[in-house]
Write a protein that holds these residues in place. Structure first.
Motif, short mmCIF file in Angstrom:
data_model
loop_
_atom_site.label_atom_id
_atom_site.label_comp_id
_atom_site.label_asym_id
_atom_site.label_seq_id
_atom_site.Cartn_x
_atom_site.Cartn_y
_atom_site.Cartn_z
N PRO A 167 -53.28 -12.97 38.96
CA PRO A 167 -52.20 -13.16 37.69
C PRO A 167 -51.35 -11.95 37.71
CG PRO A 167 -54.45 -14.12 37.13
CD PRO A 167 -54.63 -13.59 38.52
N THR A 168 -52.13 -10.76 38.01
CA THR A 168 -51.35 -9.62 37.96
C THR A 168 -49.84 -9.69 38.88
OG1 THR A 168 -53.16 -8.28 37.28
CG2 THR A 168 -51.31 -7.19 38.22
N SER B 94 -50.26 -26.87 51.90
CA SER B 94 -50.43 -27.50 50.40
C SER B 94 -49.47 -26.46 49.66
CB SER B 94 -51.70 -27.56 49.94
OG SER B 94 -52.33 -26.35 49.67
N VAL B 95 -49.11 -26.77 48.58
CA VAL B 95 -48.32 -26.13 47.51
C VAL B 95 -48.62 -26.41 46.07
CG1 VAL B 95 -46.41 -28.06 47.54
CG2 VAL B 95 -45.77 -25.77 46.86
N CYS B 96 -48.79 -25.28 45.31
CA CYS B 96 -48.93 -25.48 43.91
C CYS B 96 -47.72 -25.73 43.22
CB CYS B 96 -49.78 -24.01 43.35
SG CYS B 96 -50.42 -24.23 41.85
N ALA B 97 -47.54 -27.07 43.27
CA ALA B 97 -46.00 -27.69 42.64
C ALA B 97 -46.21 -27.54 41.26
CB ALA B 97 -46.15 -29.16 43.07
N TRP B 98 -45.02 -27.12 40.72
CA TRP B 98 -44.72 -26.80 39.33
C TRP B 98 -44.82 -28.14 38.43
CZ3 TRP B 98 -44.82 -22.98 35.91
CH2 TRP B 98 -44.04 -23.39 34.53
N MET C 287 -52.75 -21.20 36.87
CA MET C 287 -52.65 -22.60 37.28
C MET C 287 -51.89 -22.35 38.68
SD MET C 287 -53.61 -24.74 34.93
CE MET C 287 -53.02 -26.16 35.02
N LYS C 288 -50.73 -21.39 38.61
CA LYS C 288 -49.94 -21.25 39.98
C LYS C 288 -50.69 -20.44 40.83
CE LYS C 288 -45.71 -20.25 39.39
NZ LYS C 288 -44.56 -19.59 39.16
N PRO D 228 -59.16 -31.82 37.63
CA PRO D 228 -58.82 -33.26 37.09
C PRO D 228 -57.45 -33.85 37.40
CG PRO D 228 -60.17 -32.31 35.62
CD PRO D 228 -60.01 -31.39 36.47
N ASP D 229 -56.59 -32.91 37.41
CA ASP D 229 -55.03 -32.97 37.55
C ASP D 229 -54.89 -33.34 39.21
OD1 ASP D 229 -55.23 -30.54 38.63
OD2 ASP D 229 -53.92 -29.82 37.15
N GLY D 230 -55.91 -33.10 39.99
CA GLY D 230 -55.47 -33.48 41.42
C GLY D 230 -55.28 -32.38 42.24
N TYR D 231 -55.23 -31.02 41.54
CA TYR D 231 -54.90 -29.84 42.29
C TYR D 231 -56.29 -29.32 42.84
CZ TYR D 231 -50.06 -29.58 40.91
OH TYR D 231 -48.60 -29.74 40.65
#
Length: 537
Positions: free
Chosen positions: A301-302, A328-332, A347-348, A419-422
């Motif tokens: 996060p930093t 894969s990508v941490c899609a916004w 999250m990102k 749960p959000d599929g990520y």
């Protein structure tokens, strides 16, 4: 080069160049220092390289090794070599002599191009290159010819600028390149990419990074790493501009971001960390939004917050050499805008969801191959299949079959699905810490330690323990001007996490890194277990 049909065309990223030259012939394609090549000039140089190789007897199926930084010759090689049906082998520029010997001979290379900066590692073994018949010297820092062969620019000048005349290539599954793994578990393995898989992965990069014709891409990611995640082809495909960068130094990065109005770059978290810590970070003024893709390790996060305070948007992707890089990508998600900055950063930092052109990615029980519950807690192995998975390992059918067992590519990474599929990685199987009957994720501990205000970087590995078998140890790089103690770090973990997961000891040091910015946990672990046997559960 390619056989034509009314209702289909062979998928090869080489075709992207032809289209962009037609649409943007006079637009700047490549910037390197004071040099600028239009798309027409870029194509002419590529044709010269292709014709020069053909004149030396290099053609379809031949392997051509490049040991070169992110300069125009390597960019040109990504088109000229596959254009004649040959196979590009981009090699890490930070290897030892013996590693170069292994890769050149294992790949059956017939031609080797070497930038003079790296010649000291080549000279001791050059006489043992079994099949090489052509050497080309790339002389930028030095004008001396050190290998028996021409200088690169001279090699080009003697050739015509017209398209090379070669046999028609009809198989889009033919090899386009071989990329060698880092070899952390043995000798490097040659990962084979096809024209088709590279074409489709290139389209995926265009979609996920939002490349456009007015984009300006800065080469902070080594092109030798998974062919620069296919960006040599992606940037060209949309008619954008490449800004080549010989050395990835924060001073130069910020200089060219401002000078060339850069819109995109890719970099390991360690590069982003160096940028944040650089004095130039306080002075930089972005004239346009800067999109950054990062991978190699989960960005803390930093790092994410630090880069976004500069005005950049950081997107985390999950990469493996066997997958052309990002899969894969941490899609916004728009709903994240309502979260506080620290929550958004967490999250990102997840590995996210499959690329548009990848599609298939699961977390499964390695024994049953059934998907684990999407609860964010149950760990399994991350597996993939799809268009961007490698053809296999060059001359290693046994390793290929192991990697492709049960119809999936086995990453060896352990993760959970939320749960959000990520998907979120928890560890490599070899990095899991088995404390008695407790299984502890080293990444989980690192995430807690990163929250300490005085911590810049951290790596956690298992060390031997007479009571528990093994326990966590944290290697910490403190922020400049701070002086935390081991006791403070351990106490911080105990207050913010389960006590049994806290590191038993803390060592303050610089972390060993690979050429692509990954922390070498295996090296840290080896020094702790030297002379002892460790059973990886």
């Amino acid at each position: 080069m390619f056989r034509q049909s009314v209702n289909s065309d062979m998928l090869s990223p080489v075709s992207f160049l032809t289209r962009s030259v037609r649409v943007y012939p006079n637009k700047v394609a490549v910037v390197y220092g004071d040099r600028r090549y239009s798309y027409r000039e870029f194509q002419e140089r590529i044709h010269q390289l292709a014709n020069a190789l053909l004149a030396q007897g290099i053609g379809p199926g031949d392997k051509v090794v490049f040991i070169c930084p992110n300069t125009p010759p390597l960019l040109e090689a990504h088109y000229a070599i596959p254009m004649i049906g040959a196979i590009l082998v981009c090699v890490n520029t930070q290897l030892s002599s013996q590693e170069y010997l292994h890769i050149v001979n294992h790949s059956d290379a017939k031609a080797v191009f070497v930038d003079n900066e790296y010649i000291a590692q080549i000279l001791p073994v050059v006489g043992d290159f079994a099949k090489v018949k052509l050497f080309v010297n790339i002389c930028e820092n030095s004008c001396s010819i050190l290998l028996r062969g021409p200088e690169y620019e001279t090699f080009l000048v003697g050739s015509v600028k017209t398209p090379p005349v070669v046999e028609t290539i009809i198989d889009e599954n033919a090899l386009i390149s071989i990329n060698y793994t880092s070899g952390t578990t043995g000798k490097p393995k040659g990962v084979m990419y096809s024209h088709r898989s590279t074409y489709l992965h290139t389209l995926g990069e265009i979609v996920e990074s939002s490349l456009k014709p007015d984009s300006v891409y800065l080469w902070t990611l080594p092109m030798f790493h998974c062919n620069g995640w296919s960006f040599p082809w992606a940037v060209t495909a949309v008619g954008a501009t490449h800004v080549c960068l010989r050395q990835c130094l924060p001073t130069d990065i910020f200089k060219f971001i401002e000078k060339e109005n850069v819109s995109h770059l890719c970099a390991a978290p360690t590069t982003l960390l160096r940028m944040i810590c650089s004095p130039e970070a306080a002075r930089v003024r972005l004239r346009r939004p800067l999109e950054i893709l990062t991978a190699g390790a989960s960005p803390s996060p930093t790092i994410i917050q630090g880069m976004e305070e500069l005005g950049a948007n950081v997107t985390h992707v999950y990469c493996l050499t066997e997958l052309h890089g990002p899969h894969s990508v941490c899609a916004w998600q728009p709903s994240w805008i309502e979260l506080d900055p620290e929550k958004v950063s967490r999250m990102k930092a997840r590995q996210g969801v499959a690329y548009t052109t990848s599609i298939h990615m699961e977390v499964v029980d390695p024994l049953t191959m059934q998907p684990v519950p999407a609860d964010g807690h149950t760990m399994g192995e991350v597996v993939m299949r799809g268009n961007n998975v490698m053809l296999g390992y060059y001359k290693d059918q046994e390793a290929t079959e192991r990697a492709f067992q049960d119809g999936w590519f086995h990453s060896g990474d352990l993760g959970v699905i939320h749960p959000d599929g990520y998907i979120q990685l928890m560890d490599r199987a070899s990095d899991i810490i088995a404390r008695g009957s407790d299984i502890i994720s080293s990444i989980e501990i690192e995430d807690i330690i990163y929250q300490h205000p005085d911590v810049l970087e951290v790596a956690v590995v298992a060390i031997p323990d007479p009571v528990w078998g093994e326990v966590p140890k944290a290697f910490v790089v403190p922020k400049y001007g701070t002086n935390p103690t081991g006791e403070e770090i351990i106490d911080f973990c105990r207050k913010n996490h389960a006590e049994y997961k806290s590191p038993k000891t803390v060592e303050f040091c610089q972390l060993p890194k690979t050429a692509t910015g990954k922390t070498m946990k295996a090296k840290l672990r080896h020094q702790e277990w030297f002379g002892q046997d460790r059973h990886v559960r």
